[in-house]
Write an enzyme that holds these catalytic residues in place. Structure first.
Site, short mmCIF file in Angstrom:
data_model
loop_
_atom_site.label_atom_id
_atom_site.label_comp_id
_atom_site.label_asym_id
_atom_site.label_seq_id
_atom_site.Cartn_x
_atom_site.Cartn_y
_atom_site.Cartn_z
N LYS A 126 0.83 -1.21 0.00
CA LYS A 126 0.00 0.00 0.00
C LYS A 126 0.87 1.26 0.00
O LYS A 126 0.59 2.23 -0.71
CB LYS A 126 -0.96 -0.01 1.20
N LYS A 166 -3.59 -8.61 -10.72
CA LYS A 166 -4.69 -9.02 -9.83
C LYS A 166 -5.89 -8.07 -10.02
O LYS A 166 -5.71 -6.86 -10.03
CB LYS A 166 -4.20 -8.93 -8.39
N LYS A 174 -10.28 -3.30 -7.05
CA LYS A 174 -11.00 -2.03 -7.16
C LYS A 174 -10.02 -0.90 -7.42
O LYS A 174 -10.34 0.08 -8.07
CB LYS A 174 -11.71 -1.73 -5.85
P1 ADP Z 1 -9.72 -5.16 -3.83
O1 ADP Z 1 -8.33 -5.61 -4.16
O2 ADP Z 1 -10.57 -5.03 -5.02
O3 ADP Z 1 -9.72 -3.92 -2.96
P2 ADP Z 1 -10.25 -6.53 -1.42
O4 ADP Z 1 -8.81 -6.42 -1.05
O5 ADP Z 1 -11.24 -5.69 -0.72
O6 ADP Z 1 -10.37 -6.31 -2.98
O7 ADP Z 1 -10.66 -8.04 -1.29
C1 ADP Z 1 -11.89 -8.54 -0.80
C2 ADP Z 1 -11.89 -10.06 -0.83
O8 ADP Z 1 -11.88 -10.52 -2.18
C3 ADP Z 1 -10.67 -10.69 -0.18
O9 ADP Z 1 -11.03 -11.92 0.41
C4 ADP Z 1 -9.72 -10.87 -1.33
O10 ADP Z 1 -8.75 -11.83 -1.09
C5 ADP Z 1 -10.70 -11.24 -2.45
N1 ADP Z 1 -10.18 -10.79 -3.73
C6 ADP Z 1 -10.08 -9.52 -4.17
N2 ADP Z 1 -9.55 -9.47 -5.39
C7 ADP Z 1 -9.32 -10.74 -5.74
C8 ADP Z 1 -8.77 -11.37 -6.90
N3 ADP Z 1 -8.38 -10.65 -7.93
N4 ADP Z 1 -8.66 -12.69 -6.91
C9 ADP Z 1 -9.06 -13.42 -5.86
N5 ADP Z 1 -9.59 -12.91 -4.75
C10 ADP Z 1 -9.72 -11.59 -4.68
#
Ligand code: ADP
Ligand code: TRP
Length: 321
Positions: free
Chosen positions: A110, A189, A192
């Site tokens: 981050k 990956k 958001k």
């Molecule tokens: P973002 O990266 O979009 O902010 P979060 O970190 O809030 O997403 O992740 C929320 C949940 O979804 C977590 O359990 C995370 O591991 C899963 N997750 C988010 N993006 C992915 C991805 N690209 N592949 C698999 N799991 C994901």
């Protein structure tokens, strides 16, 4: 078995969230005691736009309910509605070494992305540990990127248990290796924050734009393609039945496949996949007060459970006098 997980309301929920976390949570309802919550306190570490956070929180609740989370069968609430999360966090801070948090990949990532290194961001894993330990969860289904946070949780719980005797259950991380990291439209990956996400309930024109923007290699139509290293294939297979995946694979391995055609089909496949849930989502969107009441009721139930653990912890550390 008690299964627990949370998701940040930091933007619209996407296909990576769905396959990485939400789908398995919803499936767990049938075979476990499920605890699921929206972590708006965690989202505060990166969002300082009040109306946006409030809207995202309500939207995430509606998304989960529309996708099949049943508040009569599971506990479903908003983290910030249950003050016990913050209280246990403060207690756990005192059993968390600085070095443990300094080694956090998520924190370092981050900062590398330019976020302000504030204390909330640094202490993020402690709040997550409190979320999990408060409810004595056995299993926490998360994406690959959250595995280290589970290790930190176990470490904090272990330190506490060592000092005060058995108090917290040591949780296991449940990572489905086959979908550990779902790629976004650019092959990184899906997230958001990378502007590469396909949102679950995106309107059709937005869905189309996103799918058409999936990055593929520059092989010509007559060339054979490589499904094992193709971002488009990796996304498509999430939505296909095994025999449809095998069929698409065969098309990749013969001349003549046009990525544009695969993308056009994929728009329809994704649209239809979420269609049964879209109608429910639209209905909930028109009834925000009903959704708020569902969440408040969930918070009341969660708080009662949280109190059970917190009372024991308060007594052990000396807060009851
Ligand atoms: P973002 O990266 O979009 O902010 P979060 O970190 O809030 O997403 O992740 C929320 C949940 O979804 C977590 O359990 C995370 O591991 C899963 N997750 C988010 N993006 C992915 C991805 N690209 N592949 C698999 N799991 C994901
Ligand atoms: N850190 C998790 C994420 O970004 C969200 C989260 C907060 C969580 N508290 C949790 C996940 C407790 C599982 C259990 O995805």
């Amino acid at each position: 078995m008690r299964v627990l997980s949370g998701i940040q309301p930091s933007g619209s929920l996407h296909v990576g969230n769905f396959f990485g976390m939400m789908k398995s949570m919803i499936e767990w309802q049938a075979k476990s005691e499920l605890y699921c919550f929206i972590v708006n306190l965690h989202a505060l570490t990166t969002i300082n736009d009040g109306p946006a956070l409030a809207k995202n929180t309500l939207d995430a609740a509606m998304d989960f309910l529309a996708l099949g989370l049943d508040p009569d069968r599971s506990l479903f609430w908003v983290q910030g509605d249950v003050p016990e999360h913050a209280e246990l966090t403060w207690i756990l801070h005192n059993f968390t070494s600085m070095g443990l948090l300094e080694r956090s990949h998520s924190y370092k990532d981050k900062i590398a992305r330019g976020l302000v290194p504030n204390h909330g961001l640094f202490a993020y894993p402690v709040l997550m540990a409190a979320d999990i330990l408060l409810y004595q969860a056995d299993l926490v289904p998360v994406g690959q990127d959250q595995k280290q946070h589970l290790e930190i949780t176990r470490d904090i719980a272990g330190t506490f248990n060592h000092l005060f005797g058995p108090t917290f259950t040591l949780p296991e991380a449940g990572v489905d290796e086959s979908l550990a990291t779902i790629p976004g439209t650019d092959g990184q990956k899906m997230s958001k924050s990378y502007n590469n996400a396909i949102n679950i309930f995106a309107p059709k024109d937005e869905l189309k734009k996103k799918v058409m923007s999936i990055v593929t290699d520059a092989r010509a139509v007559e060339d054979l393609k490589d499904p094992d290293h193709c971002n488009l294939f990796a996304i498509a297979r999430l939505f296909l039945k095994p025999e449809e995946t095998a069929e698409l694979k065969e098309r990749y391995l013969k001349p003549g496949l046009k990525y544009g055609e695969v993308k056009k089909d994929l728009v329809e496949v994704i649209w239809n996949y979420f269609a049964p849930f879209r109608a429910v989502r639209e209905d909930l969107g028109r009834r925000p007060d009903f959704v708020r009441e569902v969440m408040r009721e969930g918070a009341r139930k969660a708080s009662a459970k949280a109190q059970e653990t917190l009372e024991v912890v308060r007594a052990k550390v000396g807060l009851n006098y």
